[in-house]
Design an enzyme around this catalytic site. Structure first.
Site, short mmCIF file in Angstrom:
data_model
loop_
_atom_site.label_atom_id
_atom_site.label_comp_id
_atom_site.label_asym_id
_atom_site.label_seq_id
_atom_site.Cartn_x
_atom_site.Cartn_y
_atom_site.Cartn_z
N LYS A 76 30.34 25.95 46.18
CA LYS A 76 29.35 26.82 46.83
C LYS A 76 28.82 27.83 45.81
O LYS A 76 29.60 28.36 45.00
CB LYS A 76 30.01 27.54 48.02
N SER A 151 27.05 29.55 56.73
CA SER A 151 26.27 29.63 55.51
C SER A 151 26.60 28.55 54.49
O SER A 151 25.81 28.33 53.56
CB SER A 151 26.46 31.00 54.87
N SER A 175 31.45 30.43 58.55
CA SER A 175 30.63 29.67 57.61
C SER A 175 31.28 28.45 56.98
O SER A 175 30.58 27.69 56.30
CB SER A 175 30.13 30.58 56.50
N1 GLN Z 1 26.86 33.33 60.64
C1 GLN Z 1 27.63 34.50 60.37
C2 GLN Z 1 26.74 35.54 59.72
O1 GLN Z 1 25.61 35.29 59.62
C3 GLN Z 1 28.80 34.18 59.49
C4 GLN Z 1 28.43 33.90 58.11
C5 GLN Z 1 29.60 33.61 57.22
O2 GLN Z 1 30.67 33.25 57.71
N2 GLN Z 1 29.42 33.81 55.93
O3 GLN Z 1 27.16 36.57 59.33
#
Ligand code: GLN
Length: 493
Positions: A76, A151, A175
């Protein structure tokens, strides 16, 4: 070869059926062919990957191989990777070639793994659809008109499209688990502090945790063995004796391998009224998985997590608060994006940040600065921290009567690109089942549990602190008795 698991690839390398250079080339060719459409990778650097593969083959020839030596992996783009562009999905870091490796990258390098490339992601990991990336949306390999989740959407799409056998993700509110669910993968968010955050670009430091994404629990265990470990450069890293996370997977436990396991079913997920928060099709698949777990010997226990409903509101105070502080370092001075034209120093800061950050990141910075400001701190931030404690206490009480908690990962299957992009609240609710786990610092997994109208659905398993090995075993036993995790998308051949 590309349909094999990480452990099978490891065996193929060990038996000299294929070399790491050949294997890496195979994946690089697939990336060249399919990435223009899927957009899972932001950066590939074949010469770098192949040099690592060559070194891995030499290690193996010298008899110094670990199980991951020569295995190509997708990383990532949140992990600082020495000599590689590391963008975090943002224009702000569009020119940032990291001078050092994150601890996670160091560990994979030390194990002899090969970096296939850096995967696309929501900007600074803020999002549930991968649409906030400066580098464009990622397509779900199961249906190219849909999102892969976020994400870690690039990582999920890369593994689902067989552009990499496994990948890393990070999970602040879901995410790893949510994109795993939307792309038919197995993903694990470890207990907070098990994997070092050193060199992992910070979003909300008290919630961020890295973990593996792969096709099976077995492969996740293999990756976690390399990722986990104490690191004195991360003050929240936990100094614990090393574990073999696959230790429970190899025993032949017979027809009822989970006899004695108590699975908690939270009323807040499965109650008559509460069920309506989830798509009925997804719920049906989760119900079928529960029945399967019964057959494997598990006992079902009704539990309650009464403060669950407060997790999304609490998270959307705490995470932006921490983000507003973490992202203050991006000022256009020492590295990253700097606006080309400005009047003075203040104008340079303002323009660099205005141009360097996207809309969702700005929204979070504004919310975060607001809830931390004088006069509002007590009303919002402090209250959210109190709720966080209540949520963690709910889990402590629940784990007195059960070993693992089960539920859906995501309330729906993959949604259409653009469908929720204009409605932040709708988007935030994508993580309704996953966020409490981060607030409590617990480990959580998502595993494939079937298909609804041709789209994969995920089953979430939540464990007590440091129960990764158990969670992986609970996931593995299900995967021994089902074939959902072996299904591959048709759209990408
Ligand atoms: N969707 C959540 C956010 O937008 C979690 C994102 C994540 O876990 N990095 O914050």
């Amino acid at each position: 070869m590309i349909t094999r698991s990480v452990s099978e690839l490891s065996q193929a390398l060990a038996s000299r059926e294929i070399s790491s250079v050949e294997l890496t080339q195979l994946y690089l060719e697939r990336i060249a062919r399919h990435n223009p459409q899927i957009n899972a990778f932001i950066t590939v650097a074949p010469e770098k990957s192949l040099a690592q593969a060559k070194a891995a083959d030499a290690l193996r020839a010298a008899g110094q191989a670990t199980p991951l030596t020569g295995i190509p992996l997708a990383q990532k783009d949140i992990f600082c990777t020495k000599g590689w562009l590391t963008t975090c999905g943002s224009r702000m870091l569009g020119n940032f070639v990291s001078p050092y490796d994150a601890k996670v990258i160091e560990q994979f390098n030390a194990a002899g793994a090969v970096i296939l490339g850096k995967t696309n992601m929501d900007e600074f990991a803020m999002g549930s659809s991968n649409e906030t990336s400066y580098y464009g949306a990622v397509k779900n390999p199961w249906d190219l008109s849909r999102v892969p989740g976020g994400s870690s959407g690039g990582s999920a799409a890369a593994v689902a499209a067989l552009l990499a056998p496994a990948a890393t993700g990070t999970d602040t509110g879901g995410s790893i688990r949510q994109p795993a669910a939307l792309c038919n993968l197995t993903g694990l968010k470890p207990t907070y502090g098990v994997v070092s955050r050193y060199g992992m670009i910070a979003f909300a430091s008290s919630l961020d945790q890295a973990g593996p994404m792969a096709h099976s629990a077995q492969d996740c265990a293999l990756l976690l063995n390399t990722m986990a470990g104490f690191d004195e450069r991360d003050s929240t890293s936990l100094d614990r004796p090393p574990e073999d996370y696959s230790r429970e997977l190899s025993t032949n436990a017979g027809g009822k391998p989970l006899a004695g396991l108590r699975i908690g079913l939270p009323r807040e997920f499965f109650g008559e009224a509460e069920r309506s928060g989830c798509s009925p099709e997804v719920m049906q698949l989760v119900d079928a998985a529960i029945a399967q777990y019964r057959e494997l010997g598990a006992e079902l226990v009704d539990i309650s997590l009464p403060n669950m409903k407060l997790s999304v509101p609490a998270y959307y105070v705490i995470a932006p608060a921490e983000a507003s502080s973490n992202l203050s370092r991006f000022d256009g001075v020492r590295y990253g994006y700097r606006a080309p034209d400005y009047d003075d120093l203040n104008d340079m800061y303002a323009k660099s940040r205005a141009q360097g950050f996207g809309a969702e990141v700005k929204r979070r910075i504004l919310i975060g600065a607001y809830v931390l400001s004088h006069g509002y701190y007590d009303a919002y931030y402090l209250q959210a921290q109190r709720i966080r404690r209540l949520i963690a206490n709910d889990f402590v009480a629940a784990f007195k009567v059960c070993d693992v908690i089960l539920g859906p990962t995501s309330p729906s299957t993959a949604f259409k690109l653009g469908e929720r992009a204009a409605d932040p609240v709708q988007m935030y609710l994508s993580d309704i089942y996953t966020i409490a786990v981060n607030l409590a610092g617990l480990p959580g997994m998502s595993i494939p549990c079937g298909f609804a109208s041709g789209l994969p659905a995920g089953l979430q398993l939540i464990g007590d602190y440091f129960s990764e090995a158990k969670l992986l075993n609970v996931a593995h036993r299900y995967q021994q008795a089902s074939t959902w995790h072996q299904q591959r998308p048709q759209a990408v051949d």
